[in-house]
Motif scaffolding. Structure first.
Motif, mmCIF file in Angstrom:
data_model
loop_
_atom_site.group_PDB
_atom_site.id
_atom_site.type_symbol
_atom_site.label_atom_id
_atom_site.label_comp_id
_atom_site.label_asym_id
_atom_site.label_seq_id
_atom_site.Cartn_x
_atom_site.Cartn_y
_atom_site.Cartn_z
ATOM 1 N N GLN A 44 -30.862 -48.176 14.923
ATOM 2 C CA GLN A 44 -29.990 -47.058 14.531
ATOM 3 C C GLN A 44 -30.247 -46.576 13.101
ATOM 4 O O GLN A 44 -30.017 -45.411 12.795
ATOM 5 C CB GLN A 44 -28.522 -47.456 14.681
ATOM 6 C CG GLN A 44 -28.097 -47.499 16.136
ATOM 7 C CD GLN A 44 -26.723 -48.120 16.320
ATOM 8 O OE1 GLN A 44 -25.956 -48.250 15.377
ATOM 9 N NE2 GLN A 44 -26.437 -48.499 17.546
ATOM 10 N N GLY A 45 -30.696 -47.472 12.240
ATOM 11 C CA GLY A 45 -30.923 -47.060 10.861
ATOM 12 C C GLY A 45 -29.601 -46.842 10.138
ATOM 13 O O GLY A 45 -28.551 -47.330 10.568
ATOM 14 N N GLU A 101 -28.066 -43.835 9.280
ATOM 15 C CA GLU A 101 -27.235 -42.676 9.565
ATOM 16 C C GLU A 101 -27.365 -42.265 11.028
ATOM 17 O O GLU A 101 -28.442 -41.930 11.487
ATOM 18 C CB GLU A 101 -27.630 -41.505 8.651
ATOM 19 C CG GLU A 101 -26.499 -40.555 8.433
ATOM 20 C CD GLU A 101 -26.721 -39.693 7.178
ATOM 21 O OE1 GLU A 101 -25.852 -38.878 6.887
ATOM 22 O OE2 GLU A 101 -27.767 -39.844 6.515
ATOM 23 N N THR A 102 -26.268 -42.308 11.738
ATOM 24 C CA THR A 102 -26.290 -41.875 13.137
ATOM 25 C C THR A 102 -25.162 -40.887 13.379
ATOM 26 O O THR A 102 -24.232 -40.779 12.579
ATOM 27 C CB THR A 102 -26.073 -43.055 14.110
ATOM 28 O OG1 THR A 102 -24.822 -43.665 13.801
ATOM 29 C CG2 THR A 102 -27.185 -44.073 14.016
ATOM 30 N N TRP A 103 -25.252 -40.166 14.474
ATOM 31 C CA TRP A 103 -24.140 -39.325 14.917
ATOM 32 C C TRP A 103 -24.067 -39.412 16.430
ATOM 33 O O TRP A 103 -25.018 -39.797 17.089
ATOM 34 C CB TRP A 103 -24.303 -37.888 14.437
ATOM 35 C CG TRP A 103 -25.460 -37.136 15.026
ATOM 36 C CD1 TRP A 103 -25.453 -36.324 16.114
ATOM 37 C CD2 TRP A 103 -26.810 -37.134 14.533
ATOM 38 N NE1 TRP A 103 -26.704 -35.805 16.334
ATOM 39 C CE2 TRP A 103 -27.551 -36.280 15.391
ATOM 40 C CE3 TRP A 103 -27.460 -37.757 13.476
ATOM 41 C CZ2 TRP A 103 -28.920 -36.053 15.215
ATOM 42 C CZ3 TRP A 103 -28.817 -37.526 13.305
ATOM 43 C CH2 TRP A 103 -29.532 -36.680 14.168
ATOM 44 N N THR A 104 -22.892 -39.102 16.917
ATOM 45 C CA THR A 104 -22.656 -39.265 18.351
ATOM 46 C C THR A 104 -22.485 -37.906 19.003
ATOM 47 O O THR A 104 -21.778 -37.048 18.478
ATOM 48 C CB THR A 104 -21.396 -40.117 18.588
ATOM 49 O OG1 THR A 104 -21.579 -41.339 17.879
ATOM 50 C CG2 THR A 104 -21.211 -40.424 20.061
ATOM 51 N N GLY A 133 -24.922 -39.331 23.571
ATOM 52 C CA GLY A 133 -25.437 -40.608 23.101
ATOM 53 C C GLY A 133 -25.358 -40.703 21.594
ATOM 54 O O GLY A 133 -24.857 -39.803 20.924
ATOM 55 N N TYR A 171 -27.297 -40.726 18.138
ATOM 56 C CA TYR A 171 -28.545 -40.142 17.644
ATOM 57 C C TYR A 171 -28.807 -40.534 16.204
ATOM 58 O O TYR A 171 -27.888 -40.815 15.435
ATOM 59 C CB TYR A 171 -28.482 -38.607 17.716
ATOM 60 C CG TYR A 171 -28.691 -38.050 19.100
ATOM 61 C CD1 TYR A 171 -29.924 -37.518 19.466
ATOM 62 C CD2 TYR A 171 -27.668 -38.076 20.040
ATOM 63 C CE1 TYR A 171 -30.131 -37.020 20.743
ATOM 64 C CE2 TYR A 171 -27.855 -37.579 21.326
ATOM 65 C CZ TYR A 171 -29.088 -37.046 21.672
ATOM 66 O OH TYR A 171 -29.298 -36.550 22.920
ATOM 67 N N ARG A 172 -30.079 -40.535 15.857
ATOM 68 C CA ARG A 172 -30.485 -40.599 14.463
ATOM 69 C C ARG A 172 -31.674 -39.656 14.294
ATOM 70 O O ARG A 172 -32.265 -39.224 15.290
ATOM 71 C CB ARG A 172 -30.900 -42.018 14.054
ATOM 72 C CG ARG A 172 -32.149 -42.505 14.785
ATOM 73 C CD ARG A 172 -32.694 -43.791 14.183
ATOM 74 N NE ARG A 172 -33.317 -43.524 12.886
ATOM 75 C CZ ARG A 172 -33.902 -44.471 12.151
ATOM 76 N NH1 ARG A 172 -33.912 -45.722 12.571
ATOM 77 N NH2 ARG A 172 -34.464 -44.168 10.996
#
Lengths: 340, 625
Positions: free
Chosen positions: A332-333, A335-338, B240, B242-243
């Motif tokens: 995921q690292g 920074e993620t967003w959904t 889902g 995301y990155r």
């Protein structure tokens, strides 16, 4: 070091492979092979822990004759291969067998870098001052003026001094020995095998076919005592058939002196292989026949953290400061967003 | 403290757009890569699909203001799924005359042009080879030109920060970014958070950057220069987590994942080379995952140390670009001969020699396939998008350990540095990679290192295993027992066996996916990083009624077993490549198909329009005959 109780006692025979040895009759390599097979069982290390890596050249056939893990690789690259192997599995005892062409010419760069990193391994440099396998071209250690197939009028290259190079590259163990001096050879190999770091050993090795007697001055029993000086830790440098000559410092330079007539051992250079400063070891590496007796034995033996040891420590440190592995977090690292 | 609330909503009219392509450009010291990356992250968080194309000079700091010193970053953001960073620009931000000069030709007629007017002084104009000031001579009249004194406005905004003039000037990219955020209705929070984190050790710099970002935003809101604000609505994207990910980040992550799936330590032997170095840098950040990185003294030591690590049991890789692959050639031959698993990653760049080191190209294909001495076949696979590098790295690893062979993974500079949103997988959903190291002798006569399984793979006995001591090497060896052999028939047998083993990889290749109809007038075949451009072009043409289909190859050696049959179902075959026709040569040789080429070697990816034009010309030709 004594062998752990539960290990079977190994002998030189256990380290011999089923392959027929195919060096020329009289080749110095036979003696080195015999001594290596003899000292390995004394180390108390299981046979399967040894890995012999070589490049290309006569000496590089060595791994085939050892019943250990081994790799006969490509020209000049054994040290890089050995480094990768040792880093990937630090439990292994890695030995590299190379020659003056393989190790100092095509593989010269790797030699510098393996040594400066202090990867724990034994490097055996079989130095016969000639290209043997390719049948007689001059090598980086061939003597200036030497006539070979590629230098019919004499070599105009100046030779490299392998030990000077190793010391300049910050080697932590540097030694020299001769193929036919089996007792000395065995002692040096034994010390090299026990060194924690890169152990660089130059072995004067006679090529009977293309450069016979290149080291006669250092190996012939009738004359060698005037031409070599054995280095012994804590002892003055004394040599000569009658042990009547020594090496004394005259300012910043070594000089050969005759003992007696007011000159005694107390004035001679006393060998200290543990000096942190490598200047004296370097000076010894410059002493060449015929001006000087050539030093034999351990020039330098100092302790410094190994490359692979530091890497292992860093991996442990990384787990401490960056946390234990979690593959989903990794993927995921930061920074993620959904998206719903 | 940095305020994190969004600036107030604008009162200007809003225009909705389907997609926008914008490029930031300026001197390499102007922070354009940073501004572009922030804009990308913000747009992705906002819910657009995004695709990026950074473009930086080979020089680290070419003389300021000169043409070679221009650095650019292009982003396409869209309310529908996209595969490329766009052809022509809808908007261009030029921070200096050199940036304008080298980028203006890509701006659409009528496109939005924002320039930092302060930099258009006689000195900089001269450095950019402008005889007259283009802002005044009417040469830009076909664009919506906005002359903005960005340097001055930034300086005024930060007058009371106490930072020196140089430090203040360094913040001006954030002013420009803030302005563009307003223009496209993007929130500033994500960048404010990033600034706070990035400059946590220098709070005065953090505060200055945050302030000028907001001032840029407010400037857009209040200036009469901009009469509309543009909105690109969120895209309908598969649900889902995301990155954003670049190709090199994905490659690095893919190998860490593959090692874990195989229950192995990852070893990387590598020597710094553009554009592959960032894989080495990335993997250094994953030491807590047991990753061992070895920055070797040269490319040869990089590959050979990896061979040593492979022999003793690591999942072993080496990463490089074309010149490095050339140097690794002999080492790869050794890995072929010893039949050890190893992955060589070639992030292709413009060649030959140093060529165009920061630009993209696909000209290493034939080297990957054939560029070694002797008969030394090796599986070759290619990634097709930045995020696909992740799966390609895992696939390369799986092939390497299953077939006990070195594998070449081809990516390129465009994929390496380009980025896209990536729907991240759950680790638990990924199939494992099975490896069995022998612990016992495999024959009554002892351990036979070349006794093969049904795939023709040899066993991988690890040093340290009692009783399995054996030697490997570069000399030809007899099959089964592995002793050196000069027997002519054995050599023929081993050559054939190694080739067959690599050919056996074909049994694992899934049926080839065809975009469009399974038969028709024209089939486009591509491989690697051209996927986005080809796919977009083919979708466009199909929507206009052209009978065109496309296949994109991941497996270059061996080729998919169904490819020959697919080729026969189409009248014509077109192979677009960023080289002079290397896959085309291969397809013609393998399938006796009269494949045609669309070839470009300019260090730049295909524009969608270039492929569309070619398709339309070919299909029209068909009709008119």
């Amino acid at each position: 070091m004594s062998a752990p109780m539960n290990l079977p006692t190994l002998t030189a025979k256990d380290f011999a492979s089923d392959q027929e040895v195919r060096w020329c009759p009289g080749c110095g390599d036979y003696s080195i092979l015999a001594q290596v097979k003899k000292i390995l069982p004394t180390l108390g290390i299981p046979k399967e822990k040894f890995l012999f890596v070589s490049g290309i050249g006569c000496s590089s056939r060595f791994p085939y004759y050892m019943n250990t893990y081994g790799m006969h690789s490509i020209h000049g690259r054994a040290l890089a291969i050995a480094t990768g192997a040792k880093v990937a599995n630090p439990d292994l005892k890695v030995w590299v067998v190379t020659g003056d062409g393989d190790g100092l010419s095509i593989g010269g760069n790797h030699l510098l870098h393996a040594i400066r990193r202090n990867v724990e391994m034994v490097i055996l440099l079989f130095d016969n001052r000639i290209y043997g396998l390719t049948k007689g071209q001059y090598s980086p250690t061939s003597v200036h003026g030497q006539k070979t197939k590629t230098s019919p009028l004499g070599v105009v290259d100046y030779p490299i001094h392998p030990l000077s190079v190793a010391i300049a590259a910050e080697a932590t163990f540097v030694a020299r020995t001769v193929d036919v001096d089996v007792k000395h050879l065995g002692e040096v190999l034994s010390a090299a095998a026990r060194h924690q770091g890169t152990a660089f050993v130059q072995i004067y090795q006679n090529c009977v076919i293309f450069n016979d007697n290149a080291f006669e001055y250092a190996s012939d029993k009738s004359i060698k005592s005037d031409n070599i000086v054995y280095l012994e830790h804590g002892k003055p440098l004394i040599f000569g058939k009658n042990s009547d000559k020594g090496i004394r410092m005259n300012g910043t330079h070594p000089e050969v002196v005759q003992l007696g007539n007011g000159v005694d051992a107390s004035q001679l250079l006393v060998h200290d292989e543990t000096l942190g400063d490598s200047s004296v070891a370097f000076m010894l590496s410059r002493m060449s026949h015929p001006e000087f007796p050539e030093p034999m034995g351990i020039f330098r033996q100092v302790v410094r953290p190994t490359f692979e040891g530091q890497m292992t420590d860093q991996l442990a440190k990384a787990r401490k400061i960056w946390g234990e592995a979690n593959m989903d977090l990794l993927i995921q690292g930061t920074e993620t967003w959904t998206v719903n | 403290m940095i305020r994190t609330d969004s600036p107030t909503a604008p009162a200007k009219p809003v225009e909705h757009l389907e997609a926008v392509t914008i490029r930031f450009c300026g001197d390499s010291g102007d922070g354009m890569q940073l501004a572009g990356t922030q804009f990308t992250n913000t747009s992705a968080l906002f819910g657009n699909d995004v695709s990026t194309l950074p473009d930086f000079p080979a020089e680290i700091r070419a003389p300021a203001g000169t043409l070679p010193g221009v650095s650019g970053f292009q982003i396409r953001f869209s309310s529908s799924p996209i595969h490329t960073p766009g052809d022509k620009l809808d908007a261009l931000v030029a921070m200096n005359p050199a940036g304008l000069k080298t980028n203006i030709m890509d701006l659409k007629a009528g496109g939005l042009l924002i320039v930092n007017e302060d930099e258009f002084n006689p000195t900089n104009l001269k450095k950019a080879n402008y005889a007259n000031n283009p802002l005044d001579d009417g040469s830009l009249k076909s664009f919506q030109l906005h002359k903005i004194k960005i340097s001055t406005l930034n300086k005024e905004a930060l007058a009371d920060t106490g930072l020196n003039a140089k430090a203040v000037d360094r913040c001006k990219n954030f002013f420009a970014l803030g302005l563009v955020y307003w223009l496209y209705g993007r929130p500033v929070e994500a960048t404010l958070r990033w600034i706070e984190d990035k400059f946590s050790k220098t709070p005065d710099v953090a505060q200055a950057n945050a302030k000028t970002l907001r001032m840029g935003y407010y400037y857009g809101e209040t200036t009469e220069s901009f009469v509309v604000q543009y909105v690109v609505p969120t895209a309908k994207i598969e649900p889902g987590t995301y990155r954003r990910i670049t190709g090199n980040e994905a490659t690095a992550l893919g190998f860490v994942t593959a090692a874990r799936l195989a229950n192995k330590e990852l070893f990387l032997g590598s020597y710094p080379i553009t554009p592959a170095s960032t894989i080495l840098e990335e993997l250094n950040r994953f030491k807590h995952y047991g990753v061992k990185t070895f920055q070797a003294e040269d490319e040869i030591a990089a590959v050979t140390s990896s061979i040593g690590a492979a022999y003793v049991g690591a999942l072993s890789i080496t990463t490089t670009s074309g010149p490095g692959v050339a140097l690794k050639g002999e080492g790869m031959g050794l890995a072929v001969m010893m039949e050890l698993p190893l992955i060589i990653v070639d992030v292709q760049r413009g060649g030959p020699s140093t060529g165009l080191p920061t630009k993209t190209e696909q000209a290493d294909l034939l080297m990957a396939l054939f560029g070694r001495h002797g008969e030394s076949p090796m599986p070759v696979i290619a990634a097709r998008s930045p995020s696909d590098c992740y799966y390609a790295a895992i696939e390369a690893s799986r092939i390497a350990v299953k077939y006990m062979t070195p594998v070449m993974l081809l990516t390129d500079g465009y994929l390496a540095n380009g980025s896209e949103p990536w729907r991240v997988p759950h680790y638990a959903d990924l199939p494992g990679i099975e490896i069995q190291h022998p612990l016992e002798k495999n024959s009554v006569d002892g351990y036979m290192p070349y006794k093969r399984d049904k795939n023709l793979s040899r066993p991988w006995a690890l040093p340290g295993t009692p009783g399995l001591e054996h030697r490997v090497g570069g000399l030809e060896k007899a099959d089964v027992h592995g002793n050196v052999s000069y027997d002519p028939d054995n050599h023929q047998h081993m050559i054939n066996t190694r080739a067959q083993k690599v050919a056996n990889v074909a049994q694992d290749i899934p049926p080839t996916e065809i975009l469009g109809d399974a038969e028709g007038d024209l089939l486009i075949i591509g491989w690697g990083g051209t996927y986005g451009s080809i796919t977009t072009a083919v979708e466009q043409c199909r929507s206009k009624g052209f009978k065109v289909s496309a296949v994109h190859l991941r497996y270059l050696n061996p080729l998919p077993p169904d490819l020959g049959e697919i080729l026969r179902r189409f009248d014509r075959v077109l192979v677009p490549e960023l080289n002079r026709g290397q896959l085309r040569l291969l397809l013609r040789a393998m399938y006796l198909v009269d494949a045609e080429g669309l070839n470009k070697v300019k260090g730049k990816p295909f524009l969608v329009s270039e492929i569309v034009e070619k398709i339309e010309s070919m299909v029209r030709q068909e009709v008119s005959v």
